[in-house]
Design a protein around this motif. Structure first.
Motif, PDB file in Angstrom:
ATOM      1  N   LEU A  77      25.739 138.027  35.029  1.00  0.00           N
ATOM      2  CA  LEU A  77      26.023 136.606  35.215  1.00  0.00           C
ATOM      3  C   LEU A  77      26.446 136.327  36.656  1.00  0.00           C
ATOM      4  N   GLY A  78      27.140 137.264  37.281  1.00  0.00           N
ATOM      5  CA  GLY A  78      27.546 137.077  38.671  1.00  0.00           C
ATOM      6  C   GLY A  78      26.347 136.946  39.597  1.00  0.00           C
ATOM      7  N   ILE A  79      25.329 137.795  39.397  1.00  0.00           N
ATOM      8  CA  ILE A  79      24.114 137.697  40.209  1.00  0.00           C
ATOM      9  C   ILE A  79      23.418 136.369  39.954  1.00  0.00           C
ATOM     10  N   ALA A  80      23.341 135.970  38.675  1.00  0.00           N
ATOM     11  CA  ALA A  80      22.671 134.715  38.333  1.00  0.00           C
ATOM     12  C   ALA A  80      23.372 133.519  38.980  1.00  0.00           C
ATOM     13  N   LEU A  81      24.692 133.474  38.886  1.00  0.00           N
ATOM     14  CA  LEU A  81      25.422 132.363  39.498  1.00  0.00           C
ATOM     15  C   LEU A  81      25.346 132.422  41.021  1.00  0.00           C
ATOM     16  N   GLY A  82      25.163 133.617  41.560  1.00  0.00           N
ATOM     17  CA  GLY A  82      24.963 133.725  43.004  1.00  0.00           C
ATOM     18  C   GLY A  82      23.706 132.996  43.446  1.00  0.00           C
ATOM     19  N   PHE A  83      22.649 133.113  42.655  1.00  0.00           N
ATOM     20  CA  PHE A  83      21.398 132.412  42.982  1.00  0.00           C
ATOM     21  C   PHE A  83      21.477 130.929  42.631  1.00  0.00           C
ATOM     22  N   LEU A  84      22.156 130.592  41.545  1.00  0.00           N
ATOM     23  CA  LEU A  84      22.192 129.201  41.094  1.00  0.00           C
ATOM     24  C   LEU A  84      23.198 128.359  41.867  1.00  0.00           C
ATOM     25  N   VAL A  85      24.321 128.953  42.277  1.00  0.00           N
ATOM     26  CA  VAL A  85      25.408 128.187  42.902  1.00  0.00           C
ATOM     27  C   VAL A  85      25.644 128.606  44.351  1.00  0.00           C
ATOM     28  N   LEU A  86      25.838 129.922  44.581  1.00  0.00           N
ATOM     29  CA  LEU A  86      26.230 130.386  45.910  1.00  0.00           C
ATOM     30  C   LEU A  86      25.157 130.108  46.961  1.00  0.00           C
ATOM     31  N   LEU A  87      23.905 130.448  46.659  1.00  0.00           N
ATOM     32  CA  LEU A  87      22.850 130.298  47.659  1.00  0.00           C
ATOM     33  C   LEU A  87      22.607 128.827  48.023  1.00  0.00           C
ATOM     34  N   PRO A  88      22.501 127.895  47.051  1.00  0.00           N
ATOM     35  CA  PRO A  88      22.386 126.479  47.436  1.00  0.00           C
ATOM     36  C   PRO A  88      23.593 125.974  48.216  1.00  0.00           C
ATOM     37  N   LEU A  89      24.804 126.424  47.842  1.00  0.00           N
ATOM     38  CA  LEU A  89      25.989 126.007  48.597  1.00  0.00           C
ATOM     39  C   LEU A  89      25.935 126.545  50.028  1.00  0.00           C
ATOM     40  N   ALA A  90      25.442 127.774  50.180  1.00  0.00           N
ATOM     41  CA  ALA A  90      25.320 128.344  51.523  1.00  0.00           C
ATOM     42  C   ALA A  90      24.308 127.585  52.368  1.00  0.00           C
ATOM     43  N   ALA A  91      23.355 126.918  51.706  1.00  0.00           N
ATOM     44  CA  ALA A  91      22.334 126.160  52.437  1.00  0.00           C
ATOM     45  C   ALA A  91      22.794 124.745  52.790  1.00  0.00           C
ATOM     46  N   LEU A  92      23.838 124.249  52.157  1.00  0.00           N
ATOM     47  CA  LEU A  92      24.252 122.856  52.360  1.00  0.00           C
ATOM     48  C   LEU A  92      24.632 122.518  53.809  1.00  0.00           C
ATOM     49  N   PRO A  93      25.320 123.406  54.572  1.00  0.00           N
ATOM     50  CA  PRO A  93      25.606 123.043  55.964  1.00  0.00           C
ATOM     51  C   PRO A  93      24.359 122.715  56.777  1.00  0.00           C
ATOM     52  N   GLY A  94      23.198 123.239  56.354  1.00  0.00           N
ATOM     53  CA  GLY A  94      21.958 122.947  57.058  1.00  0.00           C
ATOM     54  C   GLY A  94      21.497 121.512  56.924  1.00  0.00           C
ATOM     55  N   PHE A  95      22.133 120.729  56.043  1.00  0.00           N
ATOM     56  CA  PHE A  95      21.811 119.307  55.918  1.00  0.00           C
ATOM     57  C   PHE A  95      22.421 118.495  57.057  1.00  0.00           C
ATOM     58  N   LEU A  96      23.535 118.987  57.625  1.00  0.00           N
ATOM     59  CA  LEU A  96      24.335 118.155  58.523  1.00  0.00           C
ATOM     60  C   LEU A  96      23.608 117.828  59.817  1.00  0.00           C
ATOM     61  N   ARG A  97      22.928 118.793  60.392  1.00  0.00           N
ATOM     62  CA  ARG A  97      22.312 118.596  61.703  1.00  0.00           C
ATOM     63  C   ARG A  97      20.791 118.486  61.654  1.00  0.00           C
TER      64      ARG A  97
END
Length: 583
Positions: A77-97
């Motif tokens: 479940l940790g790996i799954a949530l890493g792909f479902l939550v962590l990776l999209p959250l890590a990509a969010l700063p790329g929206f700012l600029r």
């Protein structure tokens, strides 16, 4: 209900390499949209359509199976949530600029589809041992079919492509029907099967060949005599898949395989002299490969470009560490920083780490490293705790495949291929799963099962709706492209289809860009300028748009505007030979 969902998820796992090998986050071009159902059964599906499959899979999993417990020991479940939550959250700063909203939107949709699919497989595997075993069989079956298609392309497909091109040239009387780049692609003899490119196929095979061979060896135990059936089954699969892998002619794939093989040998409990001999042999193989590439192969041009991408990515991360340059803007920064001459301008830095680090900053880099570390930690822990030799071999195969894929993803665009990224997470998550039937009753989680079902179900529904709109708008854009390429052009139809495509995806500059190219080709310079201006409002930093506006302004006699646009194009891409200031 459970049996039906089990079959559907197995079918999705089987289809992954056959239908979802196209690049996602590629808004400049479109996929093929056939009109009949039979053609859909043959062609590779649009990259952005994977969000529909992933979202539906997660919704079905949330309905059919009990929710897994949340604990630090639940690596699946940790790996799954890493792909479902962590990776999209890590990509969010790329929206700012980001200078163009289109790229971050497509990136988020791509990551959401992958996360949904990985989580669906993990939920099913945690609760259902039958699904877990069948999952690897479904993946292996899909990989074998992929191998057959790759072999067919090598033995007959390339010859048919060359014959088709020759017949077209003979029928039209033209020596050149397509651009030099497209003609080269048609005549290229590197195997890519159902994937967009040969390098993407090589990365996928590095990931899946070990676990596929292991699964086939388990199949062979059902036949007597077992010794000869295992030799026949595994030998045939190894010859087929290794042959297709070699047929990709992927230099990055070969280097990854050599490095992983050498690293595996050094981990074995052997005497030092054998390891020294292996290191010497490994060095000789690499040097021989480098000599062959330089003297007989395709040279080191693309490798030098990748090093230049890495250099630009490091510079961007140092200059903009918090949020990066924004998704889609690596190209603009690289064109300014580019050291090598030429016209190549990559949308992506051809590296998983560099892509997130340069376009989403330090948070993107740490997110990818955390997810990768989680995958290796969970699989290594299961490898060490394996009770039987067979179990250890299984997890060794998963470790080798996921490790090889990560190494290859550091030098190519594997992260943009839905099936590759999904199986990178799913093989680890499903492999690490411990179904309830094999362990003690799970502890009660902090969140109720209903809350988790609502969360996963909502994530699946939102991803499906998001991807559905993207695919519908891509189809509208494809209709515009077809109209602009028609033998008998129709200005009114082009404008009508442009309006439809632009309305369906208002963040995209590419419908206006395509319409502008159409009117520029037909020497309607005032109309072309209007569309290029609209495109540049959505994509202000693209040098090629400045150059097109330079061409239209010069054709209309507005030399002051032409000079300004050429200077802007040169400033954005100083190394481009066509963008040099006029004397």
């Amino acid at each position: 209900m459970k049996q039906c969902c089990r079959l559907l998820l197995w079918f999705l796992a089987f289809l992954l390499p056959l239908k979802f090998g196209a690049f996602a986050v590629s808004p400049v071009t479109t996929s093929y949209f056939p009109e009949d159902l039979f053609s859909w059964a043959i062609v590779t599906w649009p990259g952005q359509s994977f969000g529909i499959a992933g979202g539906v899979a997660l919704l079905l999993a949330a309905i059919a199976w009990p929710m897994p417990k949340i604990s630090l020991r639940n690596g699946s479940l940790g790996i799954a949530l890493g792909f479902l939550v962590l990776l999209p959250l890590a990509a969010l700063p790329g929206f700012l600029r980001a200078s163009c909203a289109e790229y971050p939107i497509l990136t988020l949709a791509h990551l959401a589809g992958i996360g949904c699919a990985v989580t669906a497989f993990a939920i099913a595997a945690e609760a259902d041992e039958i699904f877990r075993k069948g999952f690897f069989s479904a993946v292996a079956a899909g990989v074998l079919i992929l191998g057959v298609l790759g072999a067919q392309q090598y033995f007959t497909g390339f010859e048919e492509q060359a014959r088709f091109l020759a017949e077209q040239q003979k029928a039209t009387g033209a020596e050149t029907l397509y651009s030099q780049a497209l003609t080269g692609r048609i005549l290229d003899t590197r195997i890519f099967a159902t994937f967009t490119g040969c390098n993407a196929l090589a990365g996928f095979l590095l990931l899946t060949i070990p676990v596929t061979i292991y699964t086939i060896s388990r199949w062979s135990l059902r036949f007597e005599p077992r010794k000869w059936s295992k030799l026949l089954f595994c030998g045939t699969a190894i010859v087929l898949l290794a042959g297709v892998f070699l047929g990709t002619k992927s230099r990055g794939g070969f280097l990854t395989a050599i490095l992983m093989a050498g690293g595996t040998f050094f981990l074995l409990p052997l005497r030092r002299r054998w390891k020294v001999l292996a290191a010497s042999l490994l060095g000789c193989v690499i040097l021989a490969g480098a000599w062959y590439i330089g003297q007989r192969g395709r040279g080191f041009g693309s490798m030098a470009e990748r090093i230049d991408y890495l250099r630009s990515g490091v510079i961007v991360l140092c200059e903009q560490p918090l949020a990066g340059t924004g998704w889609g803007d690596f190209m603009h920064e690289h064109m300014k920083l580019k050291k090598l001459p030429g016209t190549e301008a990559a949308n992506d830095p051809h590296s998983l780490l560099t892509a997130f680090a340069s376009q989403s900053g330090i948070f993107g880099l740490l997110g990818v490293l955390a997810l990768t570390g989680m995958i290796f930690f969970v699989l290594f822990r299961r490898f060490k705790s394996g009770e039987t030799t067979d179990e250890k071999i299984f997890f060794a195969a998963l470790l080798w495949g996921t490790g090889a894929f990560f190494v290859h993803a550091l030098m190519d665009m594997d992260w943009l291929v839905p099936c590759s990224m999904t199986l990178w997470g799913a093989l680890a998550a499903v492999g690490a799963a411990k179904p309830d039937s094999r362990k003690e009753a799970p502890e009660r989680s902090k969140f109720s099962g209903y809350g988790m079902r609502i969360f996963f179900g909502a994530a699946g529904i939102l991803t499906v709706c998001f991807a559905w709109n993207l695919v519908a708008s891509e189809k509208a854009f494809d209709q515009l492209i077809a109209a602009t390429s028609a033998a008998q052009p129709n200005d009114g139809q082009v404008i009508l289809l442009y309006q439809k495509a632009q309305q369906m995806r208002q963040s995209s500059p590419f419908p206006a860009w395509r319409a502008g190219d159409y009117f520029l080709q037909h020497r309607q310079y005032a109309m072309a300028e209007q569309f290029f201006e609209k495109a540049q409002q959505l994509l202000p930093e693209r040098s090629s748009l400045h150059y097109r506006r330079y061409l239209t302004a010069r054709a209309r006699g507005d030399f002051a505007a032409a000079k300004a646009h050429l200077e802007a194009a040169h400033k954005a891409f100083p190394k481009h030979p066509d963008y040099q200031p006029e004397q």
